[in-house]
Design an enzyme around this catalytic site. Structure first.
Site, PDB file in Angstrom:
ATOM      1  N   CYS A 176       0.795  -1.233   0.000  1.00 36.60           N
ATOM      2  CA  CYS A 176       0.000   0.000   0.000  1.00 36.60           C
ATOM      3  C   CYS A 176       0.826   1.282   0.000  1.00 36.60           C
ATOM      4  CB  CYS A 176      -0.947  -0.002   1.189  1.00 36.60           C
ATOM      5  SG  CYS A 176      -2.072  -1.414   1.182  1.00 36.60           S
ATOM      6  N   HIS A 197      -3.527   7.794   6.369  1.00 42.97           N
ATOM      7  CA  HIS A 197      -3.639   6.479   5.728  1.00 42.97           C
ATOM      8  C   HIS A 197      -5.012   5.896   6.044  1.00 42.97           C
ATOM      9  CE1 HIS A 197      -2.283   2.955   3.682  1.00 42.97           C
ATOM     10  NE2 HIS A 197      -2.370   2.186   4.754  1.00 42.97           N
ATOM     11  N   PHE A 228       1.925  -3.210   4.386  1.00 42.46           N
ATOM     12  CA  PHE A 228       2.324  -4.486   4.968  1.00 42.46           C
ATOM     13  C   PHE A 228       3.850  -4.541   5.066  1.00 42.46           C
ATOM     14  CE2 PHE A 228      -1.512  -7.324   3.575  1.00 42.46           C
ATOM     15  CZ  PHE A 228      -2.309  -6.660   4.488  1.00 42.46           C
ATOM     16  N   GLU A 270      -1.734   4.874  13.813  1.00 45.10           N
ATOM     17  CA  GLU A 270      -1.589   6.171  13.142  1.00 45.10           C
ATOM     18  C   GLU A 270      -2.022   7.310  14.058  1.00 45.10           C
ATOM     19  OE1 GLU A 270      -2.321   8.175   8.759  1.00 45.10           O
ATOM     20  OE2 GLU A 270      -3.621   6.524   9.394  1.00 45.10           O
ATOM     21  N   HIS A 304     -10.000   1.904  -0.513  1.00 44.12           N
ATOM     22  CA  HIS A 304      -8.551   1.775  -0.403  1.00 44.12           C
ATOM     23  C   HIS A 304      -8.012   1.263  -1.735  1.00 44.12           C
ATOM     24  CE1 HIS A 304      -4.589   1.073   0.865  1.00 44.12           C
ATOM     25  NE2 HIS A 304      -4.779   0.356   1.958  1.00 44.12           N
ATOM     26  N   LYS A 348     -10.243   7.500   2.226  1.00 47.59           N
ATOM     27  CA  LYS A 348     -10.595   6.135   1.825  1.00 47.59           C
ATOM     28  C   LYS A 348     -12.078   5.850   2.011  1.00 47.59           C
ATOM     29  CE  LYS A 348      -6.036   3.988   2.320  1.00 47.59           C
ATOM     30  NZ  LYS A 348      -5.244   5.208   2.550  1.00 47.59           N
TER      31      LYS A 348
END
Length: 406
Positions: free
Chosen positions: A164, A289, A390, A300, A324, A319
């Site tokens: 991502c 994010h 990830f 976050e 996403h 998002k």
């Protein structure tokens, strides 16, 4: 540093964008700043026996034909459509720098896996590959090579695939090419399109929300996947929006779960500020994010609280509006920053509102989540975009409107 005098400053004179909000800048701005919901909605036929909340492209890109037909996939179609939006400025860039001095760097995670999946299913049924299938339709680096051929560019061309954070890191990689003298300018960004394999994978991880995502809410239940992307022109000629700073970190905490302390995210954000010679107080907006998973939003929020200890800037996760976009999210959300800072496209100086149910999670440090109509604070036309992937592959981009003091 990106905003200093020892290295060349690089700018983003134009960009192309696509998502479920619309195809192109003109179609995107109104639903973006209005915080329109409803574009991410349940769709059947992707997960066996159930619907999944997905943000599909607002306009279906045209097939690739002629000499480009061998590259035809939805992902490559999207990249070609994005390139079309900025075709004229790319031609001017070629005349200025030469085709061999312009790089192409594309971030993606799915690439053309949907076509590979369909081809494999046919081979299992009939014992042969379908006649129209070629591996280049699905290979990770295929999109960059397609763009180079389509645009007549002969500089470095390759893909970045770090889940991502891929498309954000594509911009970082393009900047390194220019600073290393391997290119004078670049076309950089990313694209990801929907495919069953990706949606099923996130469902198997129990990370997929049963409804449109709800970032930072106490009721959040996971991600909603969307498709889209953006392509930027990155060049040394001054323009309204500058790529002022980039911060990257790799905390390698876990194959999929983020470091709960937020240390990796904080390191990326702090590095972007240092690279741009900016203090936290100078930031007027943060595109979070904000995937709406329990772990990501928690880490976050902690990182944001530590970086902006004095006062939180307006922030939102878009998002909930776009879904996403996975490997393309970093480019799509950088495009949202670009639109936010643009006087032409955003004359009122609005920031994208945070769409959620309004139920704050008491376990998280509070964020200054933007309502509809929230504007950039006076004198703070600099913004951050967070991309956390990830494996702890993190990237933060700092964009600054030209004329704002570093």
């Amino acid at each position: 540093p990106g905003g200093g005098t020892m290295t060349p400053r690089l700018y983003l004179p134009d960009m192309a964008v696509a998502s479920c909000l619309g195809m192109g800048k003109a179609a995107t701005v109104a639903p973006l700043f209005a915080g329109e919901g409803g574009r991410v909605r349940p769709r059947h036929g992707v997960l066996p026996g159930s619907a999944a909340p997905l943000g599909a492209l607002a306009t279906e890109p045209a097939p690739l034909v002629g000499a480009m037909a061998g590259w035809d996939s939805r992902n490559n179609r999207l990249l070609a459509a994005l390139a079309t939006e900025i075709a004229d400025p790319i031609e001017r860039l070629k005349r200025r720098h030469g085709a061999d001095r312009i790089a192409v760097v594309v971030g993606t995670s799915t690439s053309g896996i949907a076509e590979g999946d369909a081809a494999l299913a046919e081979r299992r049924r009939h014992g042969v590959w379908p006649s129209g299938f070629h591996y280049r339709q699905q290979e990770t680096g295929g999109g960059a090579l397609l763009l180079a051929r389509l645009l007549g560019l002969s500089g470095p061309a390759y893909a970045v695939a770090t889940a991502c954070s891929s498309a954000a890191k594509a911009l970082a990689s393009a900047r390194r090419l220019i600073r290393a003298g391997l290119a004078d300018a670049a076309i950089a960004g990313g694209a990801d399109t929907l495919c069953r394999l990706t949606v099923a994978g996130f469902a198997s991880l129990e990370a997929l929300s049963p409804a449109p995502c709800n970032p930072f809410s106490a009721n959040r239940r996971g991600i909603a996947i969307g498709e889209g992307g953006a392509l930027f022109i990155l060049a040394p000629e001054p323009a309204e929006v500058e790529l002022a700073g980039i911060g990257e970190s790799s905390d390698a905490h876990h194959p999929s779960a983020p470091d709960p302390s937020g240390d990796g995210a904080l390191a990326a954000m702090a590095a972007a500020l240092a690279d741009a010679c900016l203090a936290p107080a100078a930031i007027g907006y943060v595109n979070l994010h904000g995937t709406a998973t329990l772990l990501n939003d928690a880490m976050e929020a902690r990182a944001m609280a530590r970086l902006f200890a004095a006062a939180q800037p307006p922030a939102s996760s878009t998002k909930a509006l776009t879904g996403h976009a996975l490997g393309a999210a970093g480019a799509l959300e950088a495009a949202i920053l670009w639109l936010t800072l643009s006087r032409c496209w955003n004359p009122l100086g609005q920031v994208p509102p945070h769409r959620w149910d309004g139920v704050a999670d008491p376990a998280l440090p509070p964020l200054n989540l933007a309502d509809a109509g929230t504007r950039l604070p006076d004198g703070q036309a600099t913004a951050l975009s967070n991309s956390f992937a990830f494996g702890g592959s993190n990237c933060c981009l700092a964009l600054r409107r030209d004329g704002e003091a570093p």
